[in-house]
Design a protein around this motif. Structure first.
Motif, mmCIF file in Angstrom:
data_model
loop_
_atom_site.group_PDB
_atom_site.id
_atom_site.type_symbol
_atom_site.label_atom_id
_atom_site.label_comp_id
_atom_site.label_asym_id
_atom_site.label_seq_id
_atom_site.Cartn_x
_atom_site.Cartn_y
_atom_site.Cartn_z
ATOM 1 N N SER A 95 -24.070 -28.146 15.535
ATOM 2 C CA SER A 95 -22.888 -28.004 14.621
ATOM 3 C C SER A 95 -21.886 -27.343 15.290
ATOM 4 C CB SER A 95 -23.403 -26.844 13.572
ATOM 5 O OG SER A 95 -24.645 -27.269 13.041
ATOM 6 N N ALA A 96 -21.960 -26.500 16.301
ATOM 7 C CA ALA A 96 -21.185 -25.969 17.259
ATOM 8 C C ALA A 96 -21.865 -25.593 18.535
ATOM 9 C CB ALA A 96 -20.445 -24.574 16.470
ATOM 10 N N VAL A 97 -21.103 -25.374 19.416
ATOM 11 C CA VAL A 97 -21.364 -25.187 21.060
ATOM 12 C C VAL A 97 -20.507 -23.992 21.466
ATOM 13 C CG1 VAL A 97 -22.408 -27.409 21.480
ATOM 14 C CG2 VAL A 97 -19.929 -26.793 22.139
ATOM 15 N N VAL A 98 -21.053 -23.079 22.163
ATOM 16 C CA VAL A 98 -20.391 -21.939 22.674
ATOM 17 C C VAL A 98 -20.682 -21.945 24.345
ATOM 18 C CG1 VAL A 98 -20.174 -19.444 22.680
ATOM 19 C CG2 VAL A 98 -20.396 -20.549 20.679
ATOM 20 N N ASN A 99 -19.623 -21.905 25.209
ATOM 21 C CA ASN A 99 -19.640 -21.692 26.635
ATOM 22 C C ASN A 99 -19.668 -20.236 26.816
ATOM 23 O OD1 ASN A 99 -19.212 -21.445 29.179
ATOM 24 N ND2 ASN A 99 -18.536 -23.632 29.449
ATOM 25 N N GLY A 100 -20.975 -19.804 27.318
ATOM 26 C CA GLY A 100 -20.880 -18.153 27.336
ATOM 27 C C GLY A 100 -19.995 -17.971 28.602
ATOM 28 N N ASP A 112 -16.665 -12.018 24.421
ATOM 29 C CA ASP A 112 -17.542 -11.334 23.470
ATOM 30 C C ASP A 112 -18.690 -12.310 22.737
ATOM 31 O OD1 ASP A 112 -19.135 -9.624 21.902
ATOM 32 O OD2 ASP A 112 -17.469 -8.399 21.638
ATOM 33 N N LEU A 113 -19.739 -12.591 23.271
ATOM 34 C CA LEU A 113 -20.635 -13.343 22.855
ATOM 35 C C LEU A 113 -21.157 -13.143 21.353
ATOM 36 C CD1 LEU A 113 -22.113 -16.287 23.392
ATOM 37 C CD2 LEU A 113 -23.769 -15.235 24.653
ATOM 38 N N VAL A 114 -21.575 -11.977 21.125
ATOM 39 C CA VAL A 114 -22.117 -11.454 19.973
ATOM 40 C C VAL A 114 -21.178 -11.466 19.334
ATOM 41 C CG1 VAL A 114 -22.849 -9.501 18.912
ATOM 42 C CG2 VAL A 114 -23.798 -9.724 21.168
ATOM 43 N N ALA A 115 -19.736 -11.140 19.336
ATOM 44 C CA ALA A 115 -18.718 -11.092 18.314
ATOM 45 C C ALA A 115 -18.462 -12.800 17.887
ATOM 46 C CB ALA A 115 -17.684 -10.696 18.834
ATOM 47 N N THR A 163 -30.581 -9.668 20.233
ATOM 48 C CA THR A 163 -31.071 -8.628 19.138
ATOM 49 C C THR A 163 -29.788 -8.206 18.406
ATOM 50 O OG1 THR A 163 -30.657 -6.577 20.645
ATOM 51 C CG2 THR A 163 -32.730 -8.047 20.497
ATOM 52 N N GLN A 164 -28.555 -8.236 19.017
ATOM 53 C CA GLN A 164 -27.516 -8.228 18.212
ATOM 54 C C GLN A 164 -26.626 -9.257 17.521
ATOM 55 O OE1 GLN A 164 -24.955 -6.418 21.213
ATOM 56 N NE2 GLN A 164 -26.664 -5.669 22.192
#
Length: 365
Positions: A231-236, A241-244, A271-272
């Motif tokens: 559905s979506a992808v995120v480039n770390g 702020d990956l958690v946010a 965990t967050q």
């Protein structure tokens, strides 16, 4: 009989093709002529010493092939059958009896290095080599395994697809379908677009999960994730702020997070990423033996979160058969992950796996 094996002579050295001997099957054993074998991270960890295993040895544990000979007590397969190799199991411990075959309590079947009678499964010039790695040792033209390690497969499943089903693919798919079990409308974050993470994604697409988010640092792998149904992808690398970011995408936290990278810092972040209530964390990636992560006790208890360690996707033979059926139905395109290599190029395949150049290298014979 004579065979050729890629032998690990010393740690951190290339494998060496060598002529070896494979014994005739005992009563409960099956000799398989390999047609394909995947390269898995566990194999790489033996080569660099992270996973202890004696040398000289023959590793490999994602095999597919043709049955060439069977023992007198073998009934599930016959000579000439096409088979995939799966995790070894005893068949009578509590996990085996309760449908958790791939978490069998008899560790000697995976790490014993010899046959059940104590004799070597592979010899060279009369000397035994450490073998039966994860019950298989498939970096060879032939292997001798226990009957419960073979699974009859449809002829229509290509060898290069069948081979990785037995470990990397079943681990990711089982983590989703057998452990986390997405419910309608839930969200799932997968950390790591390697073979395990992408297999998890392909499995999740076959559920009623409303949102499947893939996180990685490789744009080509993230693009593949999009094509496979994320559905979506995120480039770390490109996210401050990956958690946010995950909490924003999921409206407060993902119902499920699957960690496949074995990066301790990322596991801590996982965990967050969960919501304030009833989140589920699946841990597949295995960092070093001393790696730890923390979770404050009161928030953990009050959120009723679940932490799930995942071994081989909690799979069993029937589940792998189901993955074959999904592939044949066009709903589980494992072939999109595979890059094939010849047996002569096995060290190139290992290097491609280690560097990330190939998602799932598969050696064909």
């Amino acid at each position: 009989m004579k065979a050729t094996a890629a032998v690990l002579e010393q740690l951190n050295q290339p494998l060496v093709l060598s002529e070896v001997d494979i014994p005739d099957p005992g009563p409960t054993e099956v000799r398989v002529r390999l047609t394909a074998t995947g390269v898995c991270g566990s194999d790489l960890h033996v080569l660099d010493g992270t996973i202890p295993f004696a040398t000289p040895s023959v590793v490999g544990h994602e095999g597919a092939g043709i049955v060439e000979a069977i023992g007198a007590a073998v009934t599930s397969v016959a000579v000439g059958d096409k088979v995939g190799l799966i995790a070894p199991s005893c068949g009578h411990c509590d996990p085996c009896l309760n449908g958790h075959q791939f978490t069998c309590a008899d560790s000697s079947l995976k790490w014993g290095r010899v046959r059940s009678d104590g004799t070597p499964a592979i010899t060279r010039n009369g000397e035994g080599l450490a073998a039966r790695f994860l019950g298989q040792s498939t970096f060879a033209t032939h292997t001798l395994v226990e009957e419960r390690t073979v699974l009859k497969a449809p002829a229509e499943v290509p060898d290069e697809v069948l081979a990785p089903l037995g470990c990397g693919v079943v681990t990711g798919a089982g983590a989703v379908l057998r452990v986390l079990k997405p419910q309608p409308g839930e969200s799932l974050v997968i950390l790591g677009a390697g073979p395990v993470g992408l297999s998890a994604l392909m499995a999740a697409v076959n559920t009623a999960a409303a949102q499947i988010i893939m996180v990685d640092v490789s744009e080509p792998r993230l693009e593949l994730a999009r094509e496979l149904g994320a559905s979506a992808v995120v480039n770390g690398k490109q996210t401050e702020d990956l958690v946010a970011t995950i909490k924003e995408l999921t409206g407060g936290g993902a119902n499920m997070v699957l960690e496949t990278t074995a990066v301790p810092a990322l596991l801590q972040q996982a965990t967050q990423m969960l919501p304030s209530r009833l989140g589920r964390l699946g841990i597949v990636g295995a960092p070093g033996p001393d790696a730890v992560f923390s979770w404050p006790t009161i928030p953990l208890v009050m959120s009723a979160a679940q932490i799930n360690g995942v071994v081989m996707g909690d799979g069993n033979a029937a589940f792998v058969q189901g993955l074959m059926e999904l592939y044949l139905a066009g709903r589980f395109p494992v072939d999109r992950l595979v890059q094939t290599y010849s047996f002569d190029d096995i060290n190139k395949a290992l290097a491609a796996a280690a560097s990330g150049q190939a998602i799932k290298p598969v050696i064909t014979f």
